[in-house]
Motif scaffolding. Structure first.
Motif, mmCIF file in Angstrom:
data_model
loop_
_atom_site.group_PDB
_atom_site.id
_atom_site.type_symbol
_atom_site.label_atom_id
_atom_site.label_comp_id
_atom_site.label_asym_id
_atom_site.label_seq_id
_atom_site.Cartn_x
_atom_site.Cartn_y
_atom_site.Cartn_z
ATOM 1 N N GLY A 101 -46.816 3.941 35.803
ATOM 2 C CA GLY A 101 -46.548 2.510 35.887
ATOM 3 C C GLY A 101 -47.376 1.742 34.878
ATOM 4 N N LYS A 102 -47.543 0.443 35.130
ATOM 5 C CA LYS A 102 -48.308 -0.409 34.227
ATOM 6 C C LYS A 102 -49.787 -0.034 34.277
ATOM 7 C CE LYS A 102 -45.231 -4.423 34.507
ATOM 8 N NZ LYS A 102 -45.120 -5.864 34.885
ATOM 9 N N ILE A 103 -50.412 -0.031 33.129
ATOM 10 C CA ILE A 103 -51.797 0.405 33.026
ATOM 11 C C ILE A 103 -52.732 -0.456 33.872
ATOM 12 C CG2 ILE A 103 -52.193 -0.969 30.932
ATOM 13 C CD1 ILE A 103 -53.731 2.490 31.717
ATOM 14 N N ASP A 104 -52.457 -1.754 33.980
ATOM 15 C CA ASP A 104 -53.309 -2.618 34.805
ATOM 16 C C ASP A 104 -53.269 -2.207 36.269
ATOM 17 O OD1 ASP A 104 -54.392 -4.446 32.885
ATOM 18 O OD2 ASP A 104 -52.417 -5.330 32.688
ATOM 19 N N ASP A 105 -52.121 -1.675 36.715
ATOM 20 C CA ASP A 105 -51.976 -1.262 38.110
ATOM 21 C C ASP A 105 -52.603 0.105 38.378
ATOM 22 O OD1 ASP A 105 -50.548 -3.590 38.690
ATOM 23 O OD2 ASP A 105 -48.632 -2.660 38.148
ATOM 24 N N GLN A 152 -50.023 6.008 26.563
ATOM 25 C CA GLN A 152 -49.537 4.652 26.368
ATOM 26 C C GLN A 152 -48.688 4.563 25.097
ATOM 27 O OE1 GLN A 152 -50.574 1.573 28.477
ATOM 28 N NE2 GLN A 152 -50.447 3.477 29.632
ATOM 29 N N THR A 153 -47.672 3.700 25.134
ATOM 30 C CA THR A 153 -46.867 3.487 23.933
ATOM 31 C C THR A 153 -47.554 2.528 22.975
ATOM 32 O OG1 THR A 153 -45.655 1.726 25.079
ATOM 33 C CG2 THR A 153 -44.687 3.943 25.106
ATOM 34 N N GLU A 154 -48.441 1.691 23.522
ATOM 35 C CA GLU A 154 -49.183 0.749 22.693
ATOM 36 C C GLU A 154 -50.643 0.733 23.126
ATOM 37 O OE1 GLU A 154 -47.457 -3.096 22.887
ATOM 38 O OE2 GLU A 154 -45.555 -2.498 21.983
ATOM 39 N N SER A 176 -52.945 -2.644 25.847
ATOM 40 C CA SER A 176 -51.994 -3.381 26.684
ATOM 41 C C SER A 176 -52.550 -3.681 28.075
ATOM 42 C CB SER A 176 -50.692 -2.585 26.809
ATOM 43 O OG SER A 176 -50.942 -1.297 27.354
ATOM 44 N N TRP A 177 -53.860 -3.656 28.234
ATOM 45 C CA TRP A 177 -54.490 -3.900 29.525
ATOM 46 C C TRP A 177 -55.380 -5.138 29.443
ATOM 47 C CZ3 TRP A 177 -54.943 0.454 26.533
ATOM 48 C CH2 TRP A 177 -56.064 0.501 25.699
ATOM 49 N N SER A 179 -58.750 -5.932 34.596
ATOM 50 C CA SER A 179 -58.400 -4.606 35.110
ATOM 51 C C SER A 179 -59.519 -3.604 34.836
ATOM 52 C CB SER A 179 -57.103 -4.119 34.469
ATOM 53 O OG SER A 179 -56.042 -4.992 34.770
#
Length: 216
Positions: free
Chosen positions: A150-154, A173-175, A178-179, A183
């Motif tokens: 899922g999203k890195i922040d989560d 990660q694709t980029e 992105s966090w 977080s």
């Protein structure tokens, strides 16, 4: 199905003939059971090598560098799926690595248990749960891994909860970047840009990133 030796050489990945054969046997087992595992995105056996096992080997190469000086270390793969990342990395890392595969779907854990048994992989086990709790059944770990949860922040707080102080969480990660800082603070970790790695899979132009987060 074949392992791309030029890809291995380009990325400094060294495998013994026995390790290559074990990876080939694992890829064949995934292809054989792809219907049972609902692996609808897998269109060919070669794709298992080029998109999935290769990712696991890149993670193994990075962890090997991070683990320099350690005789043995523990690794947890969160959201392990059918073991693409965790089992591929374990096969490449060998007996120095103690692997825990954490997966929510029971049938995928059963598949990974079958692979571990049939392939004779020592020092690997599965847990059919969403995530281990802090100081959980096998933690804390020296390293944790994650791809596509899922999203890195989560996922930062989840994947660092069972990480040792001074340990590392490695996220696909694709980029890069992105966090959010909030977080990182919540997970009690810092991004280690120098340890992180950008790479390209065989036949791809877009870079992928293995982002490394150190537990403080």
């Amino acid at each position: 199905m074949e392992l791309r030796h030029d890809f291995l050489k380009q990325n400094g990945i060294e495998l013994s003939p026995e390790q290559e054969q074990t990876l080939a046997d694992y890829a064949a087992m995934v292809w054989q059971k792809r219907g049972d595992l609902n692996l609808t995105s897998v269109s060919s056996g070669q794709e298992i090598w080029d998109r999935h096992i290769s990712d696991g080997l890149m993670a193994a190469a990075l962890i090997k560098k991070l683990a320099a000086g350690l005789d043995s270390y523990s690794l947890a793969d969160y959201g392990a799926g059918c073991g693409y990342i965790g089992l591929s990395a374990k096969i490449a890392l060998g007996s120095s690595c103690e692997l825990t595969l954490v997966e929510t779907l029971g049938k995928r854990c059963m598949f990974m248990d079958w692979c571990i048994m049939k392939l004779g992989i020592k020092g690997a086990k599965t847990y059919n749960i969403r995530a281990l709790s802090k100081g959980g059944q096998s933690g804390p770990f020296d390293f944790t891994l994650e791809r596509a949860m899922g999203k890195i922040d989560d996922i930062l707080p989840i994947c660092t909860a069972d990480l040792k102080r001074g340990g590392y969480f490695v996220a696909f990660q694709t980029e890069e970047g992105s966090w959010g800082e909030a977080s990182l603070k919540a997970a009690d970790c810092k991004y280690d840009k120098n340890a992180s790695l950008a790479y390209k899979l065989y036949g791809e132009e877009k870079e992928r990133h293995l982002c490394v987060f150190g537990k403080e």
